[in-house]
Write an enzyme that holds these catalytic residues in place. Structure first.
Site, PDB file in Angstrom:
ATOM      1  N   ARG A 496     -26.296  -3.530  12.778  1.00 60.51           N
ATOM      2  CA  ARG A 496     -25.998  -4.139  14.073  1.00 60.51           C
ATOM      3  C   ARG A 496     -25.499  -5.552  13.794  1.00 60.51           C
ATOM      4  O   ARG A 496     -24.318  -5.814  13.781  1.00 60.51           O
ATOM      5  CB  ARG A 496     -27.256  -4.122  14.943  1.00 60.51           C
ATOM      6  CG  ARG A 496     -27.048  -4.641  16.338  1.00 60.51           C
ATOM      7  CD  ARG A 496     -28.294  -4.480  17.212  1.00 60.51           C
ATOM      8  NE  ARG A 496     -29.416  -5.329  16.771  1.00 60.51           N
ATOM      9  CZ  ARG A 496     -30.556  -5.457  17.447  1.00 60.51           C
ATOM     10  NH1 ARG A 496     -30.746  -4.790  18.572  1.00 60.51           N
ATOM     11  NH2 ARG A 496     -31.520  -6.234  17.002  1.00 60.51           N
ATOM     12  N   HIS A 524     -34.143  -6.823  10.422  1.00 59.38           N
ATOM     13  CA  HIS A 524     -34.724  -6.110  11.552  1.00 59.38           C
ATOM     14  C   HIS A 524     -34.840  -4.638  11.181  1.00 59.38           C
ATOM     15  O   HIS A 524     -33.896  -4.045  10.655  1.00 59.38           O
ATOM     16  CB  HIS A 524     -33.823  -6.300  12.779  1.00 59.38           C
ATOM     17  CG  HIS A 524     -34.482  -5.902  14.067  1.00 59.38           C
ATOM     18  ND1 HIS A 524     -35.769  -6.269  14.399  1.00 59.38           N
ATOM     19  CD2 HIS A 524     -34.008  -5.188  15.120  1.00 59.38           C
ATOM     20  CE1 HIS A 524     -36.074  -5.785  15.600  1.00 59.38           C
ATOM     21  NE2 HIS A 524     -35.028  -5.131  16.061  1.00 59.38           N
ATOM     22  N   ARG A 583     -41.926 -11.142  14.593  1.00 55.72           N
ATOM     23  CA  ARG A 583     -41.248 -11.369  15.878  1.00 55.72           C
ATOM     24  C   ARG A 583     -41.746 -10.338  16.882  1.00 55.72           C
ATOM     25  O   ARG A 583     -41.187  -9.250  17.016  1.00 55.72           O
ATOM     26  CB  ARG A 583     -39.732 -11.218  15.718  1.00 55.72           C
ATOM     27  CG  ARG A 583     -39.100 -12.110  14.666  1.00 55.72           C
ATOM     28  CD  ARG A 583     -37.601 -11.866  14.600  1.00 55.72           C
ATOM     29  NE  ARG A 583     -37.268 -10.486  14.382  1.00 55.72           N
ATOM     30  CZ  ARG A 583     -37.114  -9.923  13.188  1.00 55.72           C
ATOM     31  NH1 ARG A 583     -37.253 -10.636  12.098  1.00 55.72           N
ATOM     32  NH2 ARG A 583     -36.820  -8.643  13.081  1.00 55.72           N
ATOM     33  N   TYR A 629     -31.309   7.312  53.058  1.00 49.59           N
ATOM     34  CA  TYR A 629     -29.890   7.549  52.783  1.00 49.59           C
ATOM     35  C   TYR A 629     -29.659   8.995  52.375  1.00 49.59           C
ATOM     36  O   TYR A 629     -30.445   9.582  51.628  1.00 49.59           O
ATOM     37  CB  TYR A 629     -29.433   6.657  51.626  1.00 49.59           C
ATOM     38  CG  TYR A 629     -29.227   5.214  52.010  1.00 49.59           C
ATOM     39  CD1 TYR A 629     -28.312   4.865  53.003  1.00 49.59           C
ATOM     40  CD2 TYR A 629     -29.929   4.207  51.362  1.00 49.59           C
ATOM     41  CE1 TYR A 629     -28.118   3.538  53.334  1.00 49.59           C
ATOM     42  CE2 TYR A 629     -29.739   2.874  51.673  1.00 49.59           C
ATOM     43  CZ  TYR A 629     -28.828   2.546  52.663  1.00 49.59           C
ATOM     44  OH  TYR A 629     -28.629   1.242  52.984  1.00 49.59           O
ATOM     45  N   CYS A 677     -34.115   2.657  48.025  1.00 42.38           N
ATOM     46  CA  CYS A 677     -33.017   1.786  48.453  1.00 42.38           C
ATOM     47  C   CYS A 677     -33.004   0.523  47.604  1.00 42.38           C
ATOM     48  O   CYS A 677     -33.891   0.299  46.787  1.00 42.38           O
ATOM     49  CB  CYS A 677     -33.183   1.379  49.908  1.00 42.38           C
ATOM     50  SG  CYS A 677     -33.514   2.752  50.994  1.00 42.38           S
ATOM     51  N   ASP A 679     -33.632  -2.514  48.603  1.00 37.74           N
ATOM     52  CA  ASP A 679     -34.705  -3.456  48.933  1.00 37.74           C
ATOM     53  C   ASP A 679     -35.950  -2.804  49.538  1.00 37.74           C
ATOM     54  O   ASP A 679     -36.886  -3.493  49.900  1.00 37.74           O
ATOM     55  CB  ASP A 679     -34.177  -4.498  49.923  1.00 37.74           C
ATOM     56  CG  ASP A 679     -32.799  -4.987  49.520  1.00 37.74           C
ATOM     57  OD1 ASP A 679     -32.661  -5.424  48.361  1.00 37.74           O
ATOM     58  OD2 ASP A 679     -31.869  -4.886  50.341  1.00 37.74           O
TER      59      ASP A 679
HETATM   60  C1  LIG Z   1     -36.167  -7.881  20.556  1.00 43.31           C
HETATM   61  C2  LIG Z   1     -36.305  -8.149  19.141  1.00 43.31           C
HETATM   62  C3  LIG Z   1     -37.587  -8.244  18.575  1.00 43.31           C
HETATM   63  C4  LIG Z   1     -38.849  -7.941  19.328  1.00 43.31           C
HETATM   64  O1  LIG Z   1     -38.977  -6.552  19.371  1.00 43.31           O
HETATM   65  P1  LIG Z   1     -40.255  -5.780  19.936  1.00 43.31           P
HETATM   66  O2  LIG Z   1     -40.068  -4.408  19.447  1.00 43.31           O
HETATM   67  O3  LIG Z   1     -40.197  -5.895  21.407  1.00 43.31           O
HETATM   68  O4  LIG Z   1     -41.447  -6.431  19.355  1.00 43.31           O
HETATM   69  C5  LIG Z   1     -37.663  -8.603  17.244  1.00 43.31           C
HETATM   70  N1  LIG Z   1     -36.562  -8.829  16.506  1.00 43.31           N
HETATM   71  C6  LIG Z   1     -35.314  -8.714  17.016  1.00 43.31           C
HETATM   72  C7  LIG Z   1     -34.161  -8.991  16.145  1.00 43.31           C
HETATM   73  C8  LIG Z   1     -35.151  -8.364  18.344  1.00 43.31           C
HETATM   74  O5  LIG Z   1     -33.926  -8.241  18.844  1.00 43.31           O
END
Ligand SMILES: *Cc1c(COP(=O)(O)O)cnc(C)c1O
Length: 737
Positions: A496, A524, A583, A629, A677, A679
């Protein structure tokens, strides 16, 4: 698999802890602990070594305060000046009786009072506070009107002028015209070691040292040793030739300080995350109070020693020194505890003001008027701790607060997390980072996604850390000109964003780029949620590729600074892959992407968010009548329906229409009727007793014994929890409970 530990931990812990050492040195200056050993030893300790203490305090101030306003962010400086002014005010009052007792204020003129308040301080050590205020204001002016090199030159010139009124006064004295100038100066202030001539250089140095790219700790240590030895010689020579009027300023002091400060910045040590945040805070506050209180303690110890007739305690000696130091530290820590307790309480009150009683209740009720989210602070804290427990001590949480903190409200969540000691955040785009900074969120904010070159100035301005997306992007970042802080994204198989892990040369080249400060390296994982074989081996291959790259980098002499790889599922399924950060996003909010995962990890996490709305009206729908609707629903028999004040614009998937979704009212389940809907939603409340307009309806969360989790809603809508949460509507009120 081997856990990978990198050397870099939290950046500023060592600075914070060094304050205690600096405070101890200041106490030494005022107690001359080695006076009874030898005059030389005492001179070395109190007039040379201990002279690093106050410049150190100025540098810390400089790094954090001036870094804030150098990029013209207003918030920082006024708040800081206010704090210093308050401390100064308290100190003046506290020392008033002692000053009177010591006869400081006998027959003083108005000019004397001014001189004391603005330059000298009303007690011998209190000069520091006005010097801080004057210095910060001066430096603020310099940052407004001068470029960085010019600022440093001006501050150095001021320092030079100061030198000749301090340690080098003996030389100034030999030129009558110069001496007259200094004498004129000394009628305004007693020392040139003040906010004009002394503080600005160190304040700027603090900011500058933080940015400087000299990072090799061996060179720094060598620099410190050489410059310190040279400074000792300078000091002893000056003393030998009796040139000193006062002895705080040396030519080599700024050089020594630069190396010392840089070493502290570069060789931060590991501390347990949660506890350390508290302990460090205490140390910072306590060191300030040691500074303020120790002269009073000296008087107290001397007095007590005289009464008790203990000579070693009354005279300058090591015994006296340690008695003063320990007593000051004890009182200061007690005060620090006290302040922390009250600070916490008042913050609680602030954050909780939307749920308190009295007039605030009205506001709370207002905010629960139509459709809202309730955010459970206790659950968030629980999740933070649960995740921390799964990670080794050196690994800190980097909270993913992108997409408005997965719909929860980014500023709100970041503030709550900050209270839990979280000091690193990641967002998807620059705009999200700017929003957090504008609301006063400190610490690192990493932008995970693409930032257009037109917005690079925002990165610098708001001190955001940018992800390097590929090598070409690094070239663009580097071309911006100003120093940008970055983490390099490494593509280990997700394909990515990121530089391919096999492209060592590209990564090395990015490390060499002149205008990039590479603070970290991360990758990641794209199947860390899988617990079956193909997924596991793919993840392990990703990790191995990442580690291999780090080894190769280190062989070439580059330190990756900090590293990180896990997101939520990485922490759960691969705790051994912990780096300096994890993260975490979805798990922080107490849910997982799917219902199955949620039941696998049952009990570990607590959902933070509930979504609620109100019944707008209740009416009968008679047999054969249609609703909504597209007249997709026709009543088979007479029924009672309720219209709720929320719709798909608030984040409820339209997929949950007739036959799929339901809500909870008065502890009962009410299925959706007809189409959802924009709202409004209509639900069947035939089976809900006593339902009436104004009742609460729970879309996500608990109601009586029933619960609809965000994971349930996601499963019904054929998506993952992450999407449901991140699409929560902007017009929902967000309330912390
Ligand atoms: C969104 C994201 C995370 C967090 O991911 P979770 O699975 O919600 O913990 C961590 N690293 C990157 C690069 C992300 O885009």
């Amino acid at each position: 698999m081997q856990m990978y530990k990198s050397k870099r931990k939290k950046r500023y812990d060592s600075l914070d802890w060094f304050r205690l050492a600096a405070a101890a040195l200041v106490v030494a200056i005022h107690t001359s602990p080695l006076a009874d050993v030898s005059a030389d030893a005492d001179f070395f300790l109190t007039r040379v070594l201990a002279r690093i203490a106050v410049p150190f305090f100025f540098m810390v101030t400089g790094q954090f305060v001036t870094a804030g306003f150098a990029d013209r962010r207003a918030g920082g400086m006024p708040a800081y000046l206010k704090k210093i002014a308050v401390l100064y005010g308290i100190s003046i009052l506290f020392y008033l009786p002692l000053g009177v007792y010591a006869g400081h204020y006998k027959e003083i003129s108005f000019a004397d009072v001014l001189r004391m308040l603005v330059f000298d301080g009303t007690f011998y050590h209190l000069w520091y506070f006005p010097a801080c205020i004057t210095g910060v204001l001066l430096v603020y002016g310099m940052c407004r009107f001068l470029k960085e090199p010019q600022r440093l030159v001006l501050a150095a010139v001021l320092y030079g002028i100061g030198l000749f009124g301090d340690s080098y006064y003996g030389l100034a004295e030999r030129v009558p015209a110069v001496m007259e100038l200094y004498e004129a100066g000394f009628s305004v202030f007693s020392y040139t070691r003040n906010g004009i001539f002394f503080a600005p250089l160190f304040l700027l140095f603090g900011a500058w040292a933080g940015e400087s790219r000299l990072k090799d700790v061996r060179i720094l240590w060598a620099g410190l040793c050489v410059s310190f030895v040279a400074m000792c010689e300078e000091a002893f020579l000056l003393r030998h030739f009796e040139l000193q009027k006062h002895d705080s300023m040396y030519v080599l002091l700024p050089v020594v300080m630069f190396f010392l400060y840089k070493i502290l910045l570069e060789s931060s040590f590991t501390l347990k995350s949660r506890k350390s945040a508290l302990q460090t805070k205490l140390a910072v506050t306590a060191s300030t109070w040691i500074y303020i209180l120790h002269p009073a303690v000296i008087v107290a110890v001397r007095g007590a020693a005289k009464v008790a007739k203990v000579k070693a305690l009354a005279d300058n000696s090591l015994v006296h020194y340690f008695a003063v130091l320990l007593l000051s530290a004890a009182v200061s820590y007690a005060l620090a505890f006290f302040f922390m307790y009250f600070h916490k309480k008042s913050r609680r009150k602030k954050a909780g003001e939307h749920q308190d009683s009295g007039s605030r209740q009205v506001r709370t009720q207002d905010r629960r008027a139509r459709a809202w989210l309730e955010l459970d602070r206790g659950a968030l804290r629980h999740n933070v701790n649960a995740l921390r427990e799964r990670l080794p001590d050196f690994c800190r949480l980097m909270a993913a607060v992108k997409a408005d903190a997965y719909g929860h409200g980014a500023v709100l969540i970041a503030r709550l997390l900050q209270e839990e000691g979280v000091d690193a955040f990641c967002v998807a785009c620059v705009k999200e980072g700017v929003q957090l900074r504008k609301k006063g969120i400190q610490g690192m904010i990493l932008v995970l996604g693409y930032t257009h070159p037109q917005q690079f100035a925002l990165l610098e301005h708001y001190r955001l850390t940018q992800t390097v997306i590929d090598h070409a992007y690094a070239v663009q970042l580097n071309a911006y000109g100003g120093t940008l802080h970055v983490h390099i994204g490494i593509d280990t198989g997700m394909h990515r964003l990121g530089v391919r892990s096999s492209c060592l040369e590209e990564v090395v080249n990015i490390y060499q780029m002149e205008h990039l400060a590479v603070d970290g390296l991360f990758t990641h994982l794209c199947v860390s949620d899988a617990v079956t074989e193909p997924g596991r081996s793919y993840t392990n291959a990703q990790a191995q590729a990442f580690y291999r790259l780090i080894r190769q980098l280190e062989q070439q002499g580059y330190s990756p600074a900090c590293i990180h790889m896990q997101a939520s599922y990485g922490v759960l399924n691969y705790p051994e892959l912990a780096g300096d950060y994890a993260r975490v996003g979805i798990a922080l909010y107490g849910v997982l992407s799917t219902k199955e995962d949620m039941s696998r990890w049952h009990g570990l996490l607590q959902p933070v968010l509930s979504m609620k709305t109100r019944v707008a009206t209740v009416k009968m729908l008679y047999q054969g009548e249609s609703a909504g609707y597209g007249i997709r629903f026709t009543a088979k028999q007479d029924m009672k329906i309720a219209t709720l004040a929320a719709g798909y614009a608030d984040g409820i998937p339209r997929m949950l229409s007739e036959g799929v979704g339901s809500v909870l009212i008065r502890g009962c389940r009410a299925p959706v009727v007809g189409r959802i809907c924009m709202d409004q939603i209509t639900v069947d409340v035939s089976a809900v007793p006593h339902v009436e307009a104004g009742d609460e309806a729970v879309l996500i969360g608990r109601c009586g014994d029933l619960e609809i989790s965000a994971c349930d809603m996601a499963a019904q809508a054929g998506t993952i929890t992450n999407e449901i949460l991140s699409r929560m509507g902007a017009r929902l009120e967000r309330i912390v409970v």
